[in-house]
Design a protein around this motif. Sequence first.
Motif, PDB file in Angstrom:
ATOM      1  N   GLU A  83       0.818  -1.221   0.000  1.00 10.44           N
ATOM      2  CA  GLU A  83       0.000   0.000   0.000  1.00 10.44           C
ATOM      3  C   GLU A  83       0.850   1.268   0.000  1.00 10.44           C
ATOM      4  N   THR A  84       2.068   1.165   0.535  1.00 10.60           N
ATOM      5  CA  THR A  84       2.936   2.349   0.563  1.00 10.60           C
ATOM      6  C   THR A  84       3.769   2.481  -0.706  1.00 10.60           C
ATOM      7  N   GLY A  85       3.496   1.613  -1.695  1.00  9.32           N
ATOM      8  CA  GLY A  85       4.104   1.790  -3.008  1.00  9.32           C
ATOM      9  C   GLY A  85       5.269   0.893  -3.348  1.00  9.32           C
ATOM     10  N   GLU A  86       5.683   0.011  -2.425  1.00  6.49           N
ATOM     11  CA  GLU A  86       6.788  -0.899  -2.746  1.00  6.49           C
ATOM     12  C   GLU A  86       6.296  -1.965  -3.737  1.00  6.49           C
ATOM     13  N   ASN A  87       7.206  -2.433  -4.589  1.00  4.89           N
ATOM     14  CA  ASN A  87       6.787  -3.421  -5.586  1.00  4.89           C
ATOM     15  C   ASN A  87       6.779  -4.829  -5.011  1.00  4.89           C
ATOM     16  N   ILE A  88       6.052  -5.693  -5.647  1.00  5.56           N
ATOM     17  CA  ILE A  88       5.826  -7.036  -5.133  1.00  5.56           C
ATOM     18  C   ILE A  88       7.088  -7.891  -5.144  1.00  5.56           C
ATOM     19  N   PHE A  89       8.025  -7.577  -6.024  1.00  4.61           N
ATOM     20  CA  PHE A  89       9.267  -8.344  -6.090  1.00  4.61           C
ATOM     21  C   PHE A  89      10.150  -8.067  -4.869  1.00  4.61           C
ATOM     22  N   LEU A  90      10.166  -6.824  -4.424  1.00  2.00           N
ATOM     23  CA  LEU A  90      10.898  -6.490  -3.205  1.00  2.00           C
ATOM     24  C   LEU A  90      10.224  -7.138  -2.000  1.00  2.00           C
ATOM     25  N   LEU A  91       8.883  -7.100  -1.977  1.00  2.00           N
ATOM     26  CA  LEU A  91       8.149  -7.725  -0.874  1.00  2.00           C
ATOM     27  C   LEU A  91       8.450  -9.215  -0.801  1.00  2.00           C
ATOM     28  N   LYS A  92       8.545  -9.862  -1.935  1.00  2.00           N
ATOM     29  CA  LYS A  92       8.885 -11.287  -1.986  1.00  2.00           C
ATOM     30  C   LYS A  92      10.214 -11.549  -1.280  1.00  2.00           C
ATOM     31  N   LYS A  93      11.207 -10.687  -1.532  1.00  2.00           N
ATOM     32  CA  LYS A  93      12.517 -10.827  -0.897  1.00  2.00           C
ATOM     33  C   LYS A  93      12.421 -10.582   0.606  1.00  2.00           C
ATOM     34  N   LEU A  94      11.666  -9.580   1.006  1.00  4.53           N
ATOM     35  CA  LEU A  94      11.534  -9.242   2.421  1.00  4.53           C
ATOM     36  C   LEU A  94      10.844 -10.353   3.206  1.00  4.53           C
ATOM     37  N   LEU A  95       9.862 -11.003   2.570  1.00  3.01           N
ATOM     38  CA  LEU A  95       9.123 -12.084   3.241  1.00  3.01           C
ATOM     39  C   LEU A  95       9.850 -13.419   3.171  1.00  3.01           C
ATOM     40  N   GLY A  96      10.809 -13.547   2.240  1.00  4.26           N
ATOM     41  CA  GLY A  96      11.542 -14.798   2.104  1.00  4.26           C
ATOM     42  C   GLY A  96      10.757 -15.875   1.390  1.00  4.26           C
ATOM     43  N   HIS A  97       9.854 -15.471   0.493  1.00  7.79           N
ATOM     44  CA  HIS A  97       9.057 -16.435  -0.257  1.00  7.79           C
ATOM     45  C   HIS A  97       9.870 -17.037  -1.405  1.00  7.79           C
ATOM     46  N   SER A  98       9.647 -18.323  -1.667  1.00  9.54           N
ATOM     47  CA  SER A  98      10.308 -18.966  -2.805  1.00  9.54           C
ATOM     48  C   SER A  98       9.580 -18.655  -4.096  1.00  9.54           C
ATOM     49  N   SER A  99       8.262 -18.534  -3.997  1.00  7.40           N
ATOM     50  CA  SER A  99       7.440 -18.335  -5.185  1.00  7.40           C
ATOM     51  C   SER A  99       6.700 -17.012  -5.119  1.00  7.40           C
ATOM     52  N   LEU A 100       6.591 -16.349  -6.249  1.00  9.95           N
ATOM     53  CA  LEU A 100       5.858 -15.089  -6.312  1.00  9.95           C
ATOM     54  C   LEU A 100       4.369 -15.302  -6.045  1.00  9.95           C
ATOM     55  N   SER A 101       3.883 -16.508  -6.315  1.00  9.92           N
ATOM     56  CA  SER A 101       2.463 -16.798  -6.077  1.00  9.92           C
ATOM     57  C   SER A 101       2.119 -16.690  -4.594  1.00  9.92           C
ATOM     58  N   SER A 102       3.089 -17.000  -3.723  1.00  6.05           N
ATOM     59  CA  SER A 102       2.860 -16.879  -2.279  1.00  6.05           C
ATOM     60  C   SER A 102       2.711 -15.416  -1.885  1.00  6.05           C
ATOM     61  N   THR A 103       3.470 -14.559  -2.531  1.00  2.27           N
ATOM     62  CA  THR A 103       3.426 -13.125  -2.230  1.00  2.27           C
ATOM     63  C   THR A 103       2.207 -12.459  -2.854  1.00  2.27           C
ATOM     64  N   SER A 104       1.786 -12.953  -4.004  1.00  3.54           N
ATOM     65  CA  SER A 104       0.700 -12.302  -4.750  1.00  3.54           C
ATOM     66  C   SER A 104      -0.642 -12.360  -4.020  1.00  3.54           C
ATOM     67  N   ARG A 105      -0.746 -13.216  -3.010  1.00  4.43           N
ATOM     68  CA  ARG A 105      -2.011 -13.288  -2.258  1.00  4.43           C
ATOM     69  C   ARG A 105      -2.337 -11.959  -1.582  1.00  4.43           C
ATOM     70  N   TYR A 106      -1.316 -11.135  -1.340  1.00  5.27           N
ATOM     71  CA  TYR A 106      -1.527  -9.868  -0.646  1.00  5.27           C
ATOM     72  C   TYR A 106      -2.032  -8.761  -1.568  1.00  5.27           C
ATOM     73  N   ILE A 107      -1.990  -9.012  -2.875  1.00  3.46           N
ATOM     74  CA  ILE A 107      -2.417  -7.980  -3.822  1.00  3.46           C
ATOM     75  C   ILE A 107      -3.877  -7.613  -3.602  1.00  3.46           C
ATOM     76  N   LYS A 108      -4.717  -8.611  -3.343  1.00  7.12           N
ATOM     77  CA  LYS A 108      -6.148  -8.327  -3.215  1.00  7.12           C
ATOM     78  C   LYS A 108      -6.474  -7.536  -1.948  1.00  7.12           C
ATOM     79  N   TYR A 109      -5.539  -7.509  -0.979  1.00  9.06           N
ATOM     80  CA  TYR A 109      -5.770  -6.744   0.243  1.00  9.06           C
ATOM     81  C   TYR A 109      -5.229  -5.318   0.138  1.00  9.06           C
ATOM     82  N   ASP A 110      -4.515  -5.035  -0.939  1.00  6.12           N
ATOM     83  CA  ASP A 110      -3.991  -3.700  -1.187  1.00  6.12           C
ATOM     84  C   ASP A 110      -5.036  -2.905  -1.956  1.00  6.12           C
TER      85      ASP A 110
END
Length: 295
Positions: free
Chosen positions: A238-265
């Motif tokens: 929501e603060t404008g960071e891209n999903i690829f950086l978020l993936k690194k911050l969360l330590g996800h192996s797959s982008l699909s795991s991170t993409s679940r948060y898109i619908k809450y943004d």
Amino acid sequence: MHKDDLISTFQINMEYRNLSTNTLKMYSYFVSLFLDYTSVKDCSDYTLQDAINFMIHLKIDNNYEPQSLNVVACAIRYFYDVVLDKPLLKRHFPNIKYHQKDIFIFTIDQINQLLNTNDIRMYTFILLGFDCGLRVSEVVKLRISDIDSKNMLLHIRNSKRNKSRVVTLSNACLHALRKYYLTYDRPGDYFFPGIKRPHMHPSTLNNMFTQYLKQFDFYTKDIHYHSLRHTFATMTLETGENIFLLKKLLGHSSLSSTSRYIKYDRHDIQKVIPLSQKLGVFSYGYSSIYFFFLI
């Protein structure tokens, strides 16, 4: 081969593949249940139907939820593969479909309420979850040597699936860690030591957080310590960071795991101008609105 021998062979193979201790215990438990349920005398007699029957048994007789059944399925597939040498294809022994529940996201006001405490330990727990996006298992295993105050980074070592990463360390979180360190008389290697183990058990932190939550009017049973990580992920987007950086911050192996948060943004959705407003329909009165939707 006797049951104990089968379990031993299974565990040796898991150790060889360097699976985590928690995975080893969990998989061994489910395979043990499977062996007790089937009672097959000869290993070569195990079939796909034995595995399916066991899953149905857990679902109907033991009321296992789909998420838990999928963990069992992974354990059984692994057992068939490395011990029985009878790999089960996913199209024959698939995961159980289920509707993923919505996650709980704290509001800024709720976070401020949580942080309004004189308990420096709980304050530090909350910041590590909300400000750094750590899992509960990562919080309790945090070591003093993991803090890089010079570069304002936090090192997360050998986390889920034995992966490591670094996350940003805020001034607020660093201050809280230092205050906690002095308040609790400079704990040893681990920041949060346990009573009978080097570090606190994850369930202990989960229980402490749940008890703390119960004083707030927004508390429900669906809120857990992991909700802080969900909030971190959603608000980072929501603060404008891209999903690829978020993936690194969360330590996800797959982008699909991170993409679940898109619908809450929802910050971009709230900026969308409604179609009727774009087209100026409301300026022509009710009859024009009716006519517009008939076209």
